[in-house]
Design a protein around this motif. Sequence first.
Motif, PDB file in Angstrom:
ATOM      1  N   LEU A  98      39.433  45.902  29.384  1.00  0.00           N
ATOM      2  CA  LEU A  98      39.537  45.070  30.577  1.00  0.00           C
ATOM      3  C   LEU A  98      40.935  45.128  31.171  1.00  0.00           C
ATOM      4  N   GLY A  99      41.891  45.588  30.380  1.00  0.00           N
ATOM      5  CA  GLY A  99      43.267  45.708  30.851  1.00  0.00           C
ATOM      6  C   GLY A  99      43.364  46.777  31.912  1.00  0.00           C
ATOM      7  N   HIS A 100      44.328  46.619  32.795  1.00  0.00           N
ATOM      8  CA  HIS A 100      44.422  47.587  33.890  1.00  0.00           C
ATOM      9  C   HIS A 100      45.841  47.591  34.456  1.00  0.00           C
ATOM     10  N   ASN A 101      46.590  48.639  34.143  1.00  0.00           N
ATOM     11  CA  ASN A 101      47.897  48.850  34.749  1.00  0.00           C
ATOM     12  C   ASN A 101      48.844  47.662  34.621  1.00  0.00           C
ATOM     13  N   HIS A 102      48.990  47.121  33.435  1.00  0.00           N
ATOM     14  CA  HIS A 102      49.858  45.970  33.207  1.00  0.00           C
ATOM     15  C   HIS A 102      51.318  46.342  32.967  1.00  0.00           C
ATOM     16  N   MET A 103      51.640  47.625  32.860  1.00  0.00           N
ATOM     17  CA  MET A 103      53.010  48.016  32.535  1.00  0.00           C
ATOM     18  C   MET A 103      53.986  47.461  33.577  1.00  0.00           C
ATOM     19  N   CYS A 153      42.511  51.404  31.105  1.00  0.00           N
ATOM     20  CA  CYS A 153      43.950  51.282  30.893  1.00  0.00           C
ATOM     21  C   CYS A 153      44.470  52.686  30.640  1.00  0.00           C
ATOM     22  N   PRO A 154      45.487  53.105  31.364  1.00  0.00           N
ATOM     23  CA  PRO A 154      45.983  54.477  31.201  1.00  0.00           C
ATOM     24  C   PRO A 154      46.594  54.764  29.828  1.00  0.00           C
ATOM     25  N   PHE A 155      46.825  53.730  29.032  1.00  0.00           N
ATOM     26  CA  PHE A 155      47.413  53.923  27.705  1.00  0.00           C
ATOM     27  C   PHE A 155      46.453  53.546  26.582  1.00  0.00           C
ATOM     28  N   LEU A 156      45.177  53.460  26.894  1.00  0.00           N
ATOM     29  CA  LEU A 156      44.150  53.190  25.886  1.00  0.00           C
ATOM     30  C   LEU A 156      43.617  54.529  25.398  1.00  0.00           C
ATOM     31  N   ASP A 160      41.702  56.895  22.112  1.00  0.00           N
ATOM     32  CA  ASP A 160      40.483  56.811  21.310  1.00  0.00           C
ATOM     33  C   ASP A 160      40.641  55.864  20.129  1.00  0.00           C
ATOM     34  N   ASN A 161      41.879  55.688  19.656  1.00  0.00           N
ATOM     35  CA  ASN A 161      42.139  54.820  18.504  1.00  0.00           C
ATOM     36  C   ASN A 161      42.950  53.592  18.881  1.00  0.00           C
ATOM     37  N   GLY A 162      42.849  53.142  20.105  1.00  0.00           N
ATOM     38  CA  GLY A 162      43.570  51.948  20.543  1.00  0.00           C
ATOM     39  C   GLY A 162      44.723  52.288  21.457  1.00  0.00           C
ATOM     40  N   CYS A 163      45.675  51.378  21.524  1.00  0.00           N
ATOM     41  CA  CYS A 163      46.817  51.508  22.421  1.00  0.00           C
ATOM     42  C   CYS A 163      47.733  52.639  21.959  1.00  0.00           C
ATOM     43  N   THR A 164      48.154  53.454  22.916  1.00  0.00           N
ATOM     44  CA  THR A 164      49.055  54.565  22.589  1.00  0.00           C
ATOM     45  C   THR A 164      50.523  54.190  22.768  1.00  0.00           C
ATOM     46  N   LEU A 165      50.768  52.984  23.270  1.00  0.00           N
ATOM     47  CA  LEU A 165      52.144  52.521  23.461  1.00  0.00           C
ATOM     48  C   LEU A 165      52.698  51.912  22.180  1.00  0.00           C
ATOM     49  N   ASP A 166      53.959  52.166  21.919  1.00  0.00           N
ATOM     50  CA  ASP A 166      54.653  51.533  20.813  1.00  0.00           C
ATOM     51  C   ASP A 166      54.649  50.017  21.039  1.00  0.00           C
ATOM     52  N   ILE A 167      54.562  49.247  19.992  1.00  0.00           N
ATOM     53  CA  ILE A 167      54.473  47.781  20.087  1.00  0.00           C
ATOM     54  C   ILE A 167      55.613  47.198  20.917  1.00  0.00           C
ATOM     55  N   ALA A 168      56.811  47.693  20.733  1.00  0.00           N
ATOM     56  CA  ALA A 168      57.983  47.133  21.421  1.00  0.00           C
ATOM     57  C   ALA A 168      57.950  47.362  22.922  1.00  0.00           C
ATOM     58  N   VAL A 169      57.136  48.307  23.404  1.00  0.00           N
ATOM     59  CA  VAL A 169      57.103  48.602  24.839  1.00  0.00           C
ATOM     60  C   VAL A 169      55.763  48.259  25.490  1.00  0.00           C
ATOM     61  N   ARG A 170      54.874  47.635  24.742  1.00  0.00           N
ATOM     62  CA  ARG A 170      53.582  47.257  25.325  1.00  0.00           C
ATOM     63  C   ARG A 170      53.765  46.159  26.367  1.00  0.00           C
ATOM     64  N   PRO A 171      52.895  46.143  27.358  1.00  0.00           N
ATOM     65  CA  PRO A 171      52.984  45.110  28.391  1.00  0.00           C
ATOM     66  C   PRO A 171      52.817  43.699  27.823  1.00  0.00           C
ATOM     67  N   TYR A 172      53.467  42.761  28.482  1.00  0.00           N
ATOM     68  CA  TYR A 172      53.410  41.345  28.093  1.00  0.00           C
ATOM     69  C   TYR A 172      51.965  40.869  27.943  1.00  0.00           C
ATOM     70  N   ASN A 173      51.126  41.160  28.927  1.00  0.00           N
ATOM     71  CA  ASN A 173      49.731  40.694  28.880  1.00  0.00           C
ATOM     72  C   ASN A 173      49.006  41.223  27.651  1.00  0.00           C
ATOM     73  N   CYS A 174      49.317  42.430  27.260  1.00  0.00           N
ATOM     74  CA  CYS A 174      48.642  43.051  26.124  1.00  0.00           C
ATOM     75  C   CYS A 174      49.135  42.485  24.789  1.00  0.00           C
ATOM     76  N   ILE A 175      50.429  42.301  24.675  1.00  0.00           N
ATOM     77  CA  ILE A 175      51.000  41.860  23.393  1.00  0.00           C
ATOM     78  C   ILE A 175      50.739  40.382  23.138  1.00  0.00           C
ATOM     79  N   THR A 176      50.564  39.597  24.195  1.00  0.00           N
ATOM     80  CA  THR A 176      50.391  38.148  24.007  1.00  0.00           C
ATOM     81  C   THR A 176      48.934  37.710  24.026  1.00  0.00           C
ATOM     82  N   PHE A 177      48.011  38.625  24.310  1.00  0.00           N
ATOM     83  CA  PHE A 177      46.598  38.234  24.300  1.00  0.00           C
ATOM     84  C   PHE A 177      46.073  38.241  22.868  1.00  0.00           C
TER      85      PHE A 177
END
Length: 157
Positions: free
Chosen positions: A48-53, A76-79, A81-98
């Motif tokens: 459901l995420g979409h361009n939150h960076m 989501c451009p960073f989703l 096959d095995n989940g988020c491809t972004l490192d935890i420290a650089v994930r968008p606020y909406n993604c890390i706090t949900f």
Amino acid sequence: MALSSEERQWIDQQLSLIGTLQTEIHDLFLSAQGADACAQCQGSCCELGHNHMTLANLLAAILQDKLPAAHFDRTCPFLGDNGCTLDIAVRPYNCITFICEDVEQALSVEEQNRFYRLEQQLRSLYIAFDERYLGSSLQGLLIRSQSMAGSLFLARR
């Protein structure tokens, strides 16, 4: 646009604090078996995420050389096959706090309180970026860029 050393130092300090808080929040997520919960629902929340960076996320990813390829054919451009491809420290606020209800319920009351304290601290750091730079917004870079009329993302407010 060249940044002054003071400006670069401010950015580096903010990004370091953001990364630390995001790692702490993610650790709480993991302690509540969040990865298992996500695997069971197969990441439907992330779909459901979409361009939150945000500007802060992009700067952190670039400065740390941790910006994976974006796939705009996905919700989501960073989703991956095995989940988020972004490192935890650089994930968008909406993604890390949900956190979904299942994960939240798996946290103790003390852990829930800690999660929401960390979330507020993290939000204040993102808001500091928003108040400082024209191109910064919790809505994300792509949405923010639509109202910038050609201005630079790092232009000071």
